[in-house]
Design an enzyme around this catalytic site. Structure first.
Site, PDB file in Angstrom:
ATOM      1  N   HIS A 170       0.871  -1.180   0.000  1.00 13.41           N
ATOM      2  CA  HIS A 170       0.000   0.000   0.000  1.00 13.41           C
ATOM      3  C   HIS A 170       0.907   1.228   0.000  1.00 13.41           C
ATOM      4  CE1 HIS A 170      -2.983  -2.863   2.095  1.00 13.41           C
ATOM      5  NE2 HIS A 170      -3.312  -2.758   0.814  1.00 13.41           N
TER       6      HIS A 170
ATOM      7  N   GLU B 138       1.704   3.739   3.075  1.00 12.54           N
ATOM      8  CA  GLU B 138       2.137   3.200   4.369  1.00 12.54           C
ATOM      9  C   GLU B 138       3.660   3.323   4.442  1.00 12.54           C
ATOM     10  OE1 GLU B 138       0.357  -0.683   4.657  1.00 12.54           O
ATOM     11  OE2 GLU B 138      -1.674   0.128   4.487  1.00 12.54           O
TER      12      GLU B 138
ATOM     13  N   HIS C 160       3.400  -3.348   7.042  1.00 14.86           N
ATOM     14  CA  HIS C 160       2.309  -2.412   6.769  1.00 14.86           C
ATOM     15  C   HIS C 160       2.122  -1.446   7.927  1.00 14.86           C
ATOM     16  CE1 HIS C 160       0.329  -4.477   3.257  1.00 14.86           C
ATOM     17  NE2 HIS C 160       1.083  -5.461   3.711  1.00 14.86           N
TER      18      HIS C 160
ATOM     19  N   GLU D 155       1.525  -5.324  11.119  1.00 23.00           N
ATOM     20  CA  GLU D 155       0.896  -4.004  11.201  1.00 23.00           C
ATOM     21  C   GLU D 155       1.631  -3.215  12.273  1.00 23.00           C
ATOM     22  OE1 GLU D 155      -1.353  -2.746   9.295  1.00 23.00           O
ATOM     23  OE2 GLU D 155      -2.116  -4.495   8.210  1.00 23.00           O
TER      24      GLU D 155
END
Length: 335
Positions: free
Chosen positions: A59, A62, A151, A215
């Site tokens: 992404h 990010e 991420h 994450e």
């Protein structure tokens, strides 16, 4: 510093390096494999048999993990970091990175494990290319394969740093890998229980790697990630890269484990979440709460004790996952 140490700079500029292969003073070979892709290979006498894939920028907005990989690459190019592992660095979606957006036309991290074959466009082609790069990298026999796909999240989280551990029929989740995640600063791990179409699921399922989606905090623009504490993760990655990782004792104390209870799938444009727009990941949900509604009277009612929500996103395309209901679990089923 070697020019290939500036992979991020080259990627953001959309440029190819003049030299595709360079050697550090320590004899480490850095090889440009294509846009946003760099293979690092230690001298044969130093190679410890580990193949480490580090990906970020799947992404494009990010940026904290992108900056982390940039720092590691530069450290290797300067000779400060001396690899004993083979490493493949991947910046997943260069076009979205240049635009500062999550994606351009479609979410690359919903296009793996064959899903790109059902789609079209540049991002489907990129997902296919990433699969080929990973498959080629992990093709050498009798080596330890590890993949971290890094991420940050589009929303805040009550547990800031956590991992998602893919699933494959007949394969147990590793207690040792969970201990490594704990040492790398992860506070929780979601143990998945069905196939998935994200990048780490592809490398876990198809390539036999130990693979994880990490994450690491909230997504912010380049240069604005001072609040994201990546020091424990960076230290652990440096230790893995240099082959000096402390022995893991499989102690999972303090690591929260969750399993997937249900996925919430958006079927039509009428789909709505009964949640505040700013709801955080890992927010608790009361039993009996009507979580979401869709056309035809379809409703998702919370039935599970201790349920929480992660990744709620009503803006996904129809047919995709709009959120995950998770529940606490224990380490009883681990390998």
């Amino acid at each position: 510093m070697l020019a290939l140490g500036k992979l991020l700079e080259l990627t953001l500029a959309g440029r190819e390096p003049a030299e595709k292969t360079q050697l550090t003073v320590e004899g480490v070979r850095m090889r440009w494999m294509g846009e946003g892709a760099l293979e690092v290979r230690p001298p044969e006498v130093r190679d410890n048999g580990t193949d480490l894939l580090l990906s970020a920028g799947i992404h494009g907005n990010e940026t904290a993990p992108i900056e982390l990989l940039d720092e590691l690459i530069r450290s290797i190019a300067r000779g400060d970091l001396k690899p004993r592992a083979r490493i493949l660095f991947l910046f997943g979606n260069p076009d979205a990175m240049r635009r500062g957006t999550r994606f351009v036309e479609q979410d690359v991290n919903r296009l793996f494990n064959g899903r790109h074959e059902q789609s079209g466009g540049a991002e489907a082609l990129r997902a296919c290319e990433l699969e080929h790069l990973a498959a080629s990298f992990f093709s050498l026999p009798d080596r330890y394969r590890l993949h971290y796909d890094l991420h940050t999240a589009i929303r805040g989280s009550k547990i800031e740093q956590f991992a998602l551990y893919p699933w494959k029929e007949g394969r147990q989740h590793s207690r040792l890998e969970l201990a490594r995640l704990r040492a790398a600063g992860m506070s929780a791990v979601l143990l998945q229980n069905k196939p998935s179409i994200v990048f780490s699921a592809y490398t876990y399922d198809q390539l036999g790697a130990e693979a994880f989606t990490l994450e690491l905090g909230k997504a912010r623009p380049f240069g604005q990630n001072q609040q994201v504490n990546l020091a424990p993760l960076r230290l652990r990655l440096e230790q893995i890269i240099e082959g000096r990782e402390p022995e893991l004792d499989e102690n999972l104390e303090g690591l929260q484990l969750f399993s997937v209870a249900r996925e919430v799938i958006k079927r039509t444009d009428a789909f709505t979440f009964n949640l505040a727009d700013a709801v955080e990941n890992f927010s608790p949900l009361e039993k009996g709460y009507v979580l979401a509604e869709d056309a035809g009277g379809s409703r998702w009612v919370v039935e599970e004790e201790g349920a929480r929500i992660i990744f709620p996103n009503p803006k996904v395309k129809n047919g995709l996952r709009a959120g995950i209901l998770i529940v606490p679990t224990d380490a009883g089923s681990l390998g």
